[in-house]
Write an enzyme that holds these catalytic residues in place. Structure first.
Site, PDB file in Angstrom:
ATOM      1  N   CYS A   3       0.809  -1.223   0.000  1.00  0.00           N
ATOM      2  CA  CYS A   3       0.000   0.000   0.000  1.00  0.00           C
ATOM      3  C   CYS A   3       0.839   1.267   0.000  1.00  0.00           C
ATOM      4  CB  CYS A   3      -0.942   0.019   1.200  1.00  0.00           C
ATOM      5  SG  CYS A   3      -2.136  -1.322   1.215  1.00  0.00           S
ATOM      6  N   HIS A  27      -8.858   3.918  -2.579  1.00  0.00           N
ATOM      7  CA  HIS A  27      -7.455   3.581  -2.317  1.00  0.00           C
ATOM      8  C   HIS A  27      -6.931   2.674  -3.431  1.00  0.00           C
ATOM      9  CE1 HIS A  27      -3.850   2.219  -0.461  1.00  0.00           C
ATOM     10  NE2 HIS A  27      -4.336   1.402   0.452  1.00  0.00           N
ATOM     11  N   CYS A  70      -0.226   3.076   6.380  1.00  0.00           N
ATOM     12  CA  CYS A  70      -0.018   1.708   6.848  1.00  0.00           C
ATOM     13  C   CYS A  70       0.239   0.813   5.640  1.00  0.00           C
ATOM     14  CB  CYS A  70      -1.218   1.208   7.647  1.00  0.00           C
ATOM     15  SG  CYS A  70      -2.768   1.138   6.721  1.00  0.00           S
TER      16      CYS A  70
END
Length: 389
Positions: free
Chosen positions: A89, A345, A375
């Site tokens: 991510c 996202h 994160c």
């Protein structure tokens, strides 16, 4: 050490899963911010010494080094190299951090960094082969030495459990994210950073100009009726309404040395002050923004009070809530234009999009410094501090 500056920063609209980008090839989506950067800043492709692109699922249509393919699709010829990286991510933000440190070290003067993720055409987790089961959890085929294996949703639930967050508290954060995105959109705050994408859908041409995932009318009553995503009712707090949206999109930043910016007549938006990456418990896995924030501040002798704006990626509401709890930073300084719960996202692109938001927000408000943190799956965290030039 050279200073690395952000000359410009753009992203595509984020298309909802199976939405307007479902017929758009990931390579074409990846090329759009590059085309926009060239048009907006008037450089020849030969000016760019490398393209660094994050992509979390680099297989199938996103395979074969999409970081190299994107500039060729953008019409930059075969002389511009490119590389794809995967820090899950945090990939898009890591691409920017790598570009910045490369410029700081004096190895290059002009780079483009960003990322892409087409989560419709190349589904999340599809690069795990038999290492990911039907629930998105990693099987012991991959990590036999782990005492316990969890997926990100369970990590988010454990964070909520550890901090005692209620579903209503997290839903309130989610509603505010949607509201903030709507206010920012209506106020035109995204106008300079989102570039329209001309594409085709079901054989017809269309232009996508706005994020498709936000639900500005979201309220607490609606969220209270949504089924939980990762645990049985009464045992968890996360559902689709207080977690990030699965979307398709790309983002890119033009990074240069101050000397190169001056030579090309570019007026930088911001300077990249410091970067950091950390490892944390891979079971809970999503607490990385907390130590990443602490360590990047330590590098610069800055305090939280010295930072005017923060982006803490809204992968799950509990991640942001835990960061707020540990830092004591006011929510009014965080994700002020809405976050991933609202706009989505797109894994490999989000970090670059967050830094894009911050660079434009500093210009809009005249504020001085901003910090982005995210994160990362399997227990990592990443952070970047920028300051307005």
């Amino acid at each position: 050490m050279n200073d690395a500056v952000i000359v410009d920063a753009v992203r595509t609209p984020f298309g909802k899963r199976d939405g307007s980008f479902r017929d758009t090839h990931p390579q074409d989506l990846a090329a759009k911010p590059l085309e926009a950067l060239e048009e907006r800043n008037g450089f020849g492709p030969e000016t760019v010494e490398d393209v660094i692109y994050g992509c979390v699922t680099p297989i199938d249509e996103q395979g074969l080094n999409i970081g190299r393919i994107a500039p060729m699709v953008a019409g930059w010829g075969d002389g511009v190299p490119g590389v794809q990286l995967n820090r899950m991510c945090g990939s898009g933000q890591q691409a920017v951090n790598f570009a910045a440190t490369n410029v700081m070290a004096g190895q290059h003067d002009v780079l483009v960094a960003g990322g892409v993720e087409h989560m419709t055409r190349v589904p999340m987790g599809s690069d795990g082969a038999d290492g990911v089961d039907g629930d998105g959890a990693v099987t012991d085929t991959y990590f036999e030495h782990f005492d316990e294996l969890t997926h990100q949703g369970e990590g988010a639930e454990r964070i909520a459990e550890n901090y005692g967050f209620t579903r209503r508290e997290l839903d309130e954060l989610a509603v505010d994210s949607q509201r903030r995105w709507a206010e920012a959109w209506e106020d035109g705050r995204y106008d300079d950073q989102i570039v329209p994408v001309e594409t085709e859908l079901d054989g017809d041409g269309l232009t996508i100009e706005q994020d498709e995932h936000p639900r500005p009318d979201t309220d607490l009553e609606t969220l209270s009726t949504l089924p939980l995503s990762f645990r049985e009712e009464g045992e968890g707090v996360h559902h689709p309404g207080n977690a990030s949206g699965i979307v398709d999109g790309s983002a890119a930043l033009l990074i240069a040395s101050e000397e190169a910016a001056a030579a090309h007549g570019w007026e930088p938006m911001a300077r990249i002050v410091a970067t950091e990456v950390v490892g944390v418990d891979p079971v809970t896995m999503l607490t990385g923004p907390i130590p990443a924030t602490e360590r990047v501040l330590e590098k610069t002798d800055l305090e939280l009070e010295d930072i005017d704006r923060f982006e803490v990626n809204e992968a799950f509401a509990s991640v942001v809530a835990a960061w707020l709890e540990e830092t004591g930073v006011s929510w009014e300084r965080v994700n002020v234009n809405g976050g991933a719960i609202a706009h989505g996202h797109p894994l490999g692109a989000t970090g670059a999009a967050l830094l894009t938001k911050l660079a434009h927000e500093l210009e809009r408000t005249g504020k001085n410094r901003a910090l982005s943190t995210m994160c990362i799956g399997f227990g990592q965290g990443i952070a970047t501090i920028i300051e307005r030039v």
